[in-house]
Motif scaffolding. Structure first.
Motif, mmCIF file in Angstrom:
data_model
loop_
_atom_site.group_PDB
_atom_site.id
_atom_site.type_symbol
_atom_site.label_atom_id
_atom_site.label_comp_id
_atom_site.label_asym_id
_atom_site.label_seq_id
_atom_site.Cartn_x
_atom_site.Cartn_y
_atom_site.Cartn_z
ATOM 1 N N LEU A 105 0.877 -1.167 0.000
ATOM 2 C CA LEU A 105 0.000 0.000 0.000
ATOM 3 C C LEU A 105 0.911 1.213 0.000
ATOM 4 O O LEU A 105 1.377 1.653 1.030
ATOM 5 C CB LEU A 105 -0.924 0.026 1.221
ATOM 6 C CG LEU A 105 -1.921 1.183 1.249
ATOM 7 C CD1 LEU A 105 -2.899 1.066 0.076
ATOM 8 C CD2 LEU A 105 -2.691 1.232 2.545
ATOM 9 N N LEU B 222 -7.265 5.591 0.020
ATOM 10 C CA LEU B 222 -7.773 4.418 0.710
ATOM 11 C C LEU B 222 -9.100 3.905 0.140
ATOM 12 O O LEU B 222 -9.361 2.697 0.157
ATOM 13 C CB LEU B 222 -7.933 4.733 2.194
ATOM 14 C CG LEU B 222 -8.036 3.528 3.140
ATOM 15 C CD1 LEU B 222 -6.804 2.643 3.027
ATOM 16 C CD2 LEU B 222 -8.195 4.015 4.581
ATOM 17 N N THR C 43 -8.823 1.297 -2.595
ATOM 18 C CA THR C 43 -8.343 0.069 -1.968
ATOM 19 C C THR C 43 -9.489 -0.659 -1.274
ATOM 20 O O THR C 43 -9.625 -1.883 -1.374
ATOM 21 C CB THR C 43 -7.238 0.392 -0.937
ATOM 22 O OG1 THR C 43 -6.168 1.083 -1.598
ATOM 23 C CG2 THR C 43 -6.701 -0.867 -0.291
ATOM 24 N N LEU D 13 -1.807 -6.121 3.472
ATOM 25 C CA LEU D 13 -2.157 -4.870 4.135
ATOM 26 C C LEU D 13 -2.039 -5.058 5.644
ATOM 27 O O LEU D 13 -2.159 -6.169 6.151
ATOM 28 C CB LEU D 13 -3.598 -4.464 3.798
ATOM 29 C CG LEU D 13 -3.946 -4.188 2.337
ATOM 30 C CD1 LEU D 13 -5.450 -3.981 2.200
ATOM 31 C CD2 LEU D 13 -3.198 -2.972 1.820
ATOM 32 N N ASP D 14 -1.819 -3.972 6.367
ATOM 33 C CA ASP D 14 -1.862 -4.043 7.824
ATOM 34 C C ASP D 14 -3.303 -4.296 8.251
ATOM 35 O O ASP D 14 -4.249 -3.855 7.587
ATOM 36 C CB ASP D 14 -1.380 -2.732 8.444
ATOM 37 C CG ASP D 14 0.113 -2.513 8.269
ATOM 38 O OD1 ASP D 14 0.824 -3.511 8.055
ATOM 39 O OD2 ASP D 14 0.553 -1.351 8.327
ATOM 40 N N VAL E 65 -5.254 -1.184 8.424
ATOM 41 C CA VAL E 65 -5.720 -0.665 7.133
ATOM 42 C C VAL E 65 -6.989 -1.397 6.701
ATOM 43 O O VAL E 65 -7.923 -0.786 6.182
ATOM 44 C CB VAL E 65 -4.623 -0.811 6.055
ATOM 45 C CG1 VAL E 65 -5.157 -0.423 4.674
ATOM 46 C CG2 VAL E 65 -3.424 0.061 6.404
ATOM 47 N N ARG F 226 -9.834 0.066 8.620
ATOM 48 C CA ARG F 226 -10.197 1.383 8.104
ATOM 49 C C ARG F 226 -10.973 1.256 6.791
ATOM 50 O O ARG F 226 -11.934 1.987 6.551
ATOM 51 C CB ARG F 226 -8.933 2.225 7.911
ATOM 52 C CG ARG F 226 -8.312 2.671 9.230
ATOM 53 C CD ARG F 226 -6.858 3.087 9.070
ATOM 54 N NE ARG F 226 -6.705 4.335 8.350
ATOM 55 C CZ ARG F 226 -6.774 5.539 8.912
ATOM 56 N NH1 ARG F 226 -7.021 5.642 10.206
ATOM 57 N NH2 ARG F 226 -6.598 6.628 8.201
ATOM 58 N N CYS F 227 -10.558 0.328 5.951
ATOM 59 C CA CYS F 227 -11.266 0.096 4.687
ATOM 60 C C CYS F 227 -12.709 -0.330 4.944
ATOM 61 O O CYS F 227 -13.643 0.129 4.276
ATOM 62 C CB CYS F 227 -10.555 -0.975 3.868
ATOM 63 S SG CYS F 227 -9.036 -0.413 3.055
#
Length: 324
Positions: free
Chosen positions: A111, A117, A120, A145-146, A149, A152-153
């Protein structure tokens, strides 16, 4: 974790490297990256104009088609089109499945800092549907991805399409940053706020967007939402839900009011926060002074640090904060 273990099978293997016509390539419909800012493209184009394309693009052909789709290298291809380059180097691989396509692109690119974001998140949603997988850790392992992340997505995917589209405008000046919606998320999903008779989710979002874009009511930063959430939490803990909902409604309706209008018990919280900051600063200073080797045998000391580290990580996660 192997690809087969993820239900993806073996990822596509390379077929050959060659030069093909630039116009024989098309963008990948499953590219997690949808936004390409002009400034970064111009820098890359200048480099390609001087030395050419040094790294071949990774591409594939769909069954029954003579057109190549790009897995890696869309920016290079866009620059080649602008520069009117007739040929472009490619590394062709076998056609992937939809899930393999998305996972491969995530793993190729990770990323990057200049990725937005929301695009993604949209591709992550396709992957979740394809694999019937919604667990954060598993999705993080699949995409590289973490976990933070991925979380958050998912928050962005909870918003209706009309708000997702605001994060996809081509011009960065017109685009609403994903962080706006991520910071607003805890307020929208607060149990006290959601049970207010006047609360309508989209209307609430629209008012906050208006205040933020027009810098109304002293809202200068998206992190101001954290202060609003603090006021709501403080009031809820002291049994003043009716009062805070009234103040929040007034704040929404009146552009002359500041966020401080919602303060009820925040003075006490500020004192506690200031005391914790002072204690944390003192502890940090003392910890930095010690010689690690002098404490090797002090098991209680290391266990206490480990316990503290876990607690700090938990609190940062609850606040949707990530260590810098």
């Amino acid at each position: 974790m192997t690809d087969s273990a993820n239900g993806l099978g073996d990822l596509p293997r390379a077929i050959e490297v060659k030069l093909v016509g630039t116009k024989e390539l098309k963008e990948n419909p499953h590219n997690p990256r949808m936004l390409f800012d002009r400034e970064h493209l111009d820098t890359l184009k200048s480099s390609i104009a001087k030395v050419g394309i040094l790294v071949p693009l990774t591409v594939y052909k769909e069954k029954g088609s003579n057109t190549y789709k790009i897995l890696d290298g869309q920016r290079r291809w866009m620059c080649a089109l602008d520069l009117k380059l007739e040929k472009i180097p490619i590394n062709e691989i076998a056609e992937p499945t939809v899930a393999q396509n998305i996972v491969t692109m995530f793993q190729i690119h990770k990323l990057r800092k200049d990725w937005e974001l929301m695009p993604t998140a949209l591709k992550l949603e396709v992957l979740m549907d394809e694999l019937k997988e919604r667990r954060d850790k598993q999705l993080a392992a699949l995409t590289s991805l973490d976990v933070a992340v991925v979380v958050r997505c998912k928050k962005l995917l909870s918003y209706p399409k009309k708000y997702q589209d605001l994060m996809l405008f081509t011009n960065p000046a017109d685009r609403i940053k994903a962080d706006f919606f991520i910071e607003l998320y805890p307020i929208l999903n607060d149990r006290t706020v959601k049970k207010a008779s006047w609360f309508h989710r989209d209307e609430f979002i629209d008012r906050m967007l208006y205040k933020y874009k027009n810098k109304k009511s002293g809202m200068k930063s998206i992190t101001d939402f954290r202060l609003i959430k603090q006021h709501i939490t403080s009031a809820t803990k002291t049994g003043q839900e009716v009062r805070i909902l009234h103040l929040l409604k007034e704040f929404l309706d009146n552009d002359e009011l500041l966020i401080s209008h919602m303060e009820i018990e925040s003075a006490t919280l500020k004192k506690r926060a200031a005391k914790l900051v002072k204690n944390a600063t003192t502890f940090t200073t003392e910890l930095a002074k010690i010689e690690t080797s002098d404490f090797y045998g002090e098991e209680e000391f290391w266990k206490a640090l480990e316990k503290l580290l876990i607690l700090i990580g938990k609190k940062l996660k609850e606040a949707d904060r990530r260590p810098k």
